[in-house]
Write a protein that holds these residues in place. Structure first.
Motif, mmCIF file in Angstrom:
data_model
loop_
_atom_site.group_PDB
_atom_site.id
_atom_site.type_symbol
_atom_site.label_atom_id
_atom_site.label_comp_id
_atom_site.label_asym_id
_atom_site.label_seq_id
_atom_site.Cartn_x
_atom_site.Cartn_y
_atom_site.Cartn_z
ATOM 1 N N GLN A 59 -20.605 -21.904 43.972
ATOM 2 C CA GLN A 59 -21.069 -21.325 42.709
ATOM 3 C C GLN A 59 -20.978 -22.321 41.561
ATOM 4 O OE1 GLN A 59 -21.975 -17.865 41.814
ATOM 5 N NE2 GLN A 59 -22.533 -17.933 43.978
ATOM 6 N N GLY A 60 -19.920 -23.117 41.563
ATOM 7 C CA GLY A 60 -19.686 -24.013 40.423
ATOM 8 C C GLY A 60 -20.338 -25.376 40.574
ATOM 9 N N ALA A 61 -21.107 -25.574 41.656
ATOM 10 C CA ALA A 61 -21.644 -26.912 41.949
ATOM 11 C C ALA A 61 -22.522 -27.429 40.814
ATOM 12 C CB ALA A 61 -22.432 -26.882 43.260
ATOM 13 N N ASN A 62 -23.450 -26.596 40.387
ATOM 14 C CA ASN A 62 -24.387 -26.990 39.340
ATOM 15 C C ASN A 62 -23.650 -27.372 38.052
ATOM 16 O OD1 ASN A 62 -26.013 -26.352 36.868
ATOM 17 N ND2 ASN A 62 -27.633 -26.253 38.393
ATOM 18 N N ALA A 63 -22.717 -26.520 37.643
ATOM 19 C CA ALA A 63 -21.989 -26.766 36.393
ATOM 20 C C ALA A 63 -21.175 -28.065 36.477
ATOM 21 C CB ALA A 63 -21.073 -25.587 36.091
ATOM 22 N N ASN A 71 -27.651 -37.757 32.723
ATOM 23 C CA ASN A 71 -29.023 -37.256 32.838
ATOM 24 C C ASN A 71 -28.972 -35.742 33.083
ATOM 25 O OD1 ASN A 71 -31.799 -37.221 32.972
ATOM 26 N ND2 ASN A 71 -31.957 -38.788 34.561
ATOM 27 N N ASP A 72 -30.087 -35.067 32.808
ATOM 28 C CA ASP A 72 -30.084 -33.604 32.840
ATOM 29 C C ASP A 72 -30.375 -33.076 34.240
ATOM 30 O OD1 ASP A 72 -30.158 -30.941 32.355
ATOM 31 O OD2 ASP A 72 -31.867 -30.993 30.977
ATOM 32 N N VAL A 73 -29.308 -32.779 34.967
ATOM 33 C CA VAL A 73 -29.425 -32.262 36.329
ATOM 34 C C VAL A 73 -30.100 -30.880 36.324
ATOM 35 C CG1 VAL A 73 -28.094 -31.588 38.375
ATOM 36 C CG2 VAL A 73 -27.429 -33.612 37.074
ATOM 37 N N GLY A 74 -30.048 -30.201 35.175
ATOM 38 C CA GLY A 74 -30.673 -28.885 35.045
ATOM 39 C C GLY A 74 -32.187 -28.924 35.234
ATOM 40 N N ARG A 75 -32.772 -30.125 35.099
ATOM 41 C CA ARG A 75 -34.227 -30.239 35.290
ATOM 42 C C ARG A 75 -34.617 -30.271 36.764
ATOM 43 N NH1 ARG A 75 -36.461 -35.322 32.367
ATOM 44 N NH2 ARG A 75 -35.109 -36.155 33.998
ATOM 45 N N LEU A 76 -33.620 -30.453 37.644
ATOM 46 C CA LEU A 76 -33.915 -30.555 39.079
ATOM 47 C C LEU A 76 -34.268 -29.199 39.659
ATOM 48 C CD1 LEU A 76 -31.130 -32.871 40.565
ATOM 49 C CD2 LEU A 76 -33.575 -33.341 40.440
ATOM 50 N N THR A 77 -35.252 -29.187 40.553
ATOM 51 C CA THR A 77 -35.459 -28.010 41.390
ATOM 52 C C THR A 77 -35.099 -28.425 42.823
ATOM 53 O OG1 THR A 77 -37.763 -28.676 41.582
ATOM 54 C CG2 THR A 77 -37.250 -26.989 39.947
ATOM 55 N N ASP A 78 -35.072 -27.460 43.732
ATOM 56 C CA ASP A 78 -34.682 -27.762 45.119
ATOM 57 C C ASP A 78 -35.623 -28.821 45.699
ATOM 58 O OD1 ASP A 78 -32.943 -25.748 44.612
ATOM 59 O OD2 ASP A 78 -33.784 -24.316 46.047
ATOM 60 N N GLY A 79 -35.046 -29.801 46.406
ATOM 61 C CA GLY A 79 -35.868 -30.830 47.032
ATOM 62 C C GLY A 79 -36.194 -32.006 46.127
ATOM 63 N N ARG A 80 -35.555 -32.034 44.960
ATOM 64 C CA ARG A 80 -35.792 -33.165 44.056
ATOM 65 C C ARG A 80 -34.541 -34.017 43.888
ATOM 66 N NH1 ARG A 80 -40.221 -32.722 39.533
ATOM 67 N NH2 ARG A 80 -41.502 -31.046 40.362
ATOM 68 N N PHE A 257 -31.603 -42.627 30.504
ATOM 69 C CA PHE A 257 -30.959 -41.706 31.445
ATOM 70 C C PHE A 257 -29.812 -40.933 30.790
ATOM 71 C CE2 PHE A 257 -32.742 -45.250 33.948
ATOM 72 C CZ PHE A 257 -33.717 -44.529 34.619
ATOM 73 N N VAL A 258 -29.747 -41.003 29.467
ATOM 74 C CA VAL A 258 -28.771 -40.203 28.711
ATOM 75 C C VAL A 258 -29.556 -39.111 27.987
ATOM 76 C CG1 VAL A 258 -27.017 -40.228 26.896
ATOM 77 C CG2 VAL A 258 -27.286 -42.221 28.398
ATOM 78 N N LYS A 259 -29.352 -37.877 28.435
ATOM 79 C CA LYS A 259 -30.052 -36.727 27.821
ATOM 80 C C LYS A 259 -28.998 -35.854 27.160
ATOM 81 C CE LYS A 259 -34.340 -37.275 29.671
ATOM 82 N NZ LYS A 259 -34.241 -38.663 30.150
ATOM 83 N N SER A 260 -28.892 -35.980 25.826
ATOM 84 C CA SER A 260 -27.796 -35.264 25.171
ATOM 85 C C SER A 260 -28.218 -33.991 24.457
ATOM 86 C CB SER A 260 -27.045 -36.184 24.209
ATOM 87 O OG SER A 260 -27.855 -37.213 23.765
ATOM 88 N N LYS A 261 -29.533 -33.778 24.295
ATOM 89 C CA LYS A 261 -29.974 -32.587 23.560
ATOM 90 C C LYS A 261 -29.629 -31.308 24.303
ATOM 91 C CE LYS A 261 -33.585 -33.714 20.350
ATOM 92 N NZ LYS A 261 -34.858 -34.398 20.512
ATOM 93 N N GLY A 262 -28.881 -30.435 23.615
ATOM 94 C CA GLY A 262 -28.627 -29.102 24.135
ATOM 95 C C GLY A 262 -27.786 -29.050 25.389
ATOM 96 N N ARG A 263 -27.008 -30.107 25.664
ATOM 97 C CA ARG A 263 -26.135 -30.035 26.828
ATOM 98 C C ARG A 263 -24.871 -30.827 26.592
ATOM 99 N NH1 ARG A 263 -27.023 -34.548 30.231
ATOM 100 N NH2 ARG A 263 -26.068 -33.383 31.915
ATOM 101 N N GLN A 264 -23.847 -30.505 27.361
ATOM 102 C CA GLN A 264 -22.562 -31.183 27.261
ATOM 103 C C GLN A 264 -22.313 -31.996 28.524
ATOM 104 O OE1 GLN A 264 -20.317 -31.661 24.935
ATOM 105 N NE2 GLN A 264 -21.545 -30.524 23.448
ATOM 106 N N PHE A 265 -21.712 -33.160 28.376
ATOM 107 C CA PHE A 265 -21.254 -33.925 29.541
ATOM 108 C C PHE A 265 -20.158 -34.882 29.100
ATOM 109 C CE2 PHE A 265 -23.385 -37.786 28.235
ATOM 110 C CZ PHE A 265 -24.489 -37.335 27.517
ATOM 111 N N ILE A 266 -19.401 -35.358 30.045
ATOM 112 C CA ILE A 266 -18.273 -36.230 29.716
ATOM 113 C C ILE A 266 -18.793 -37.535 29.104
ATOM 114 C CG2 ILE A 266 -16.332 -37.552 30.674
ATOM 115 C CD1 ILE A 266 -16.152 -35.320 32.833
ATOM 116 N N GLY A 267 -18.253 -37.894 27.961
ATOM 117 C CA GLY A 267 -18.660 -39.112 27.270
ATOM 118 C C GLY A 267 -19.723 -38.875 26.217
#
Lengths: 361, 128
Positions: A59-63, A71-80, A257-267
């Motif tokens: 369940q927590g894999a995506n988060a 980079n924004d992993v949220g843009r990935l769909t299955d198989g990408r 490869f740094v996508k900071s708009k509307g998302r959080q990530f370490i660094g």
């Protein structure tokens, strides 16, 4: 030193070996230039089983993967597949890697060989989402088939799958010569090609299924020597040479490869502030104007002033001159004339756009 | 391929004597180990060389290799075709791929070098 499941196959081809990230890997089989040109004109077969694979489930894999990735992993769909960086709290690059999305609750991270343990620890230490992390590096072999003839070679070996329909940075789960394989349209050469993940037990079977086809197509097995010149010409960075824990993505020329708009990530906070403040060091591509060879660590000057250092450099088999990356002061980028000190003498070079070559990818 | 009429160094340079002139290069074994030679850096005519000290560099795609003088003396000729066609060292290490001609200060220095048989044995020991 660690050996891949294909070590004996390399030995029987009389490969020359080299140490890389704790692994005993083939450096070359015939000649670096021949192997390099085979990938550019026909096809090359690579053993990349030293690379690491970390599977993230649950369940927590995506988060978890999102939180670690610039980079924004949220843009990935299955198989990408997505190229991303992991950064530390200070914005330094922990590693560069590929993220494969099998499903919302299943990702595969493909990391640099020298960083497997560092990355596994990094992912585990930041796992507050309850994801399950499995290091499957030992059980996984990776064979790459790169070059313009790679599609023709795979086609008859992959029944019922339209291999040419797998687009760049996508993957499928299929079979190659009857062997269950993750077939990924990715690579580190700038050419059209595939990276084939199989279980370590099946590595030799897959290698021996592909090898005769590669030779018949006038291709070559390719070692790490040509892998380095191929990636350089394609303008691709190498972790440990062009970036490390103390380099931020902007300094390595990887800001896109740094996508900071509307998302959080370490660094993130440090990186956003650093970009706002202005980046003092930049990574540039250079080409030597004489035949001298500039290598990693050499000093770069401009108008007599020390402006930086070469991070990667080698002769380019395609361009017949030496090329490389250098980290230099941002002010020095205004002038494309630079000099590189080689054995006490200054040799002229110029700043050029990367990639250095236009290839089939 | 180890010609009988040459003298060799353990670092794989060869010397061919004609009177007090020595032509020097690297062996076929050395070029086959180095491979893909893309750059040669040689001293200018008039340079004084000392036996067993560095006189130049050759570079392959992968790395740089120092060259050591088999004899002492003055450089009287340099293979001017090498900078533009360094692959000659791979293709013809004993002929077209020569580096320098040296006027030897002491031709007896050649006696300290390996003959073809000893060089063969040296290669086999290095390869073992």
């Amino acid at each position: 030193m660690k050996q891949t499941p294909l070590y004996q196959a390399h030995k029987s081809l009389n490969a020359k070996f080299t140490e890389f990230g704790g692994w005993e890997m083939p450096l070359q089989y015939s000649s670096i230039v021949k192997e390099h040109l085979a990938v550019r004109t026909t096809v090359g077969l690579f053993d990349l089983s030293h690379m690491g694979e970390l599977e993230v489930y649950g369940q927590g894999a995506n988060a978890l993967v999102q939180k670690l990735s610039t980079n924004d992993v949220g843009r990935l769909t299955d198989g990408r597949v997505l190229y991303t960086l992991f950064c530390n709290e200070a914005g330094g690059i922990v590693d560069d890697l590929l993220v494969y999305r099998h499903a919302d609750n299943h990702y595969m991270l493909v990391v640099n060989a020298a960083n497997i343990e560092k990355d596994r620890t990094w992912v585990e230490n930041h796992n507050d989402t309850g994801a399950e992390i499995r290091d499957v590096s030992e059980d996984t072999a990776l064979i790459a088939l790169q070059g313009p003839k790679s599609i023709d070679i795979l086609k008859p070996l992959v029944p019922e799958q339209a291999i040419s329909e797998i687009r760049y940075f996508r993957f499928i789960l299929g079979e190659v010569a009857g062997i269950p394989t993750t077939i990924s349209r990715t690579g580190y050469t700038g050419e059209v090609g595939f990276e084939l993940y199989v279980s370590a037990d099946n590595a030799e079977r897959l290698w021996h299924a592909l090898y005769p086809e590669v030779i018949a197509a006038e291709g070559q097995p390719v070692g790490l020597g040509a892998r380095d010149t191929l990636r350089l010409e394609a303008g691709l960075r190498l972790y440990g040479m062009d970036m490390d824990d103390n380099t931020n993505p902007f300094e390595a020329g990887l800001g896109k490869f740094v996508k900071s708009k509307g998302r959080q990530f370490i660094g993130k906070d440090v990186l956003v502030a650093a970009k706002k403040k202005g980046i003092a060091k930049q990574m540039i591509g250079f080409q030597m104007l004489d035949r001298a060879v500039a290598r990693s660590g050499y000093t770069v000057y401009q108008a007599g002033e020390h402006i930086g250092n070469v991070t990667s450099g080698a002769p380019s088999p395609a361009l017949k001159c030496s090329i490389g990356f250098a980290s230099i002061t941002s002010e020095a980028m205004l002038n494309d004339k630079i000099d590189i000190e080689i054995r006490g003498k200054l040799h002229p070079a110029k700043i050029v756009k990367v990639p250095f070559i236009i290839s089939s990818q | 391929m180890i010609p009988e009429n040459l003298k060799y160094m353990e670092s794989h340079e060869w010397a061919r004597q004609e009177g007090d002139i020595a032509t020097i290069g690297i062996s076929d074994y050395a070029q086959s180990e180095i491979q893909d030679i893309v750059y040669v850096e040689l001293p200018e005519v008039g340079t004084e060389l000392t036996q067993k000290t560095e006189f130049g560099v050759i570079e392959s795609v992968k790395a740089a290799f120092d060259l050591y003088a088999p004899v002492s003396g003055e450089v009287i000729d340099v293979n001017e075709s090498l900078p533009d066609a360094p692959e000659q060292v791979n293709e013809s290490p004993y002929d077209d791929g020569w580096f320098l001609k040296i006027r030897m200060t002491d031709p007896a220095e050649l006696d300290a070098l390996l003959d073809a048989d000893s060089y063969q044995a040296h290669i086999e020991a290095e390869h073992a």
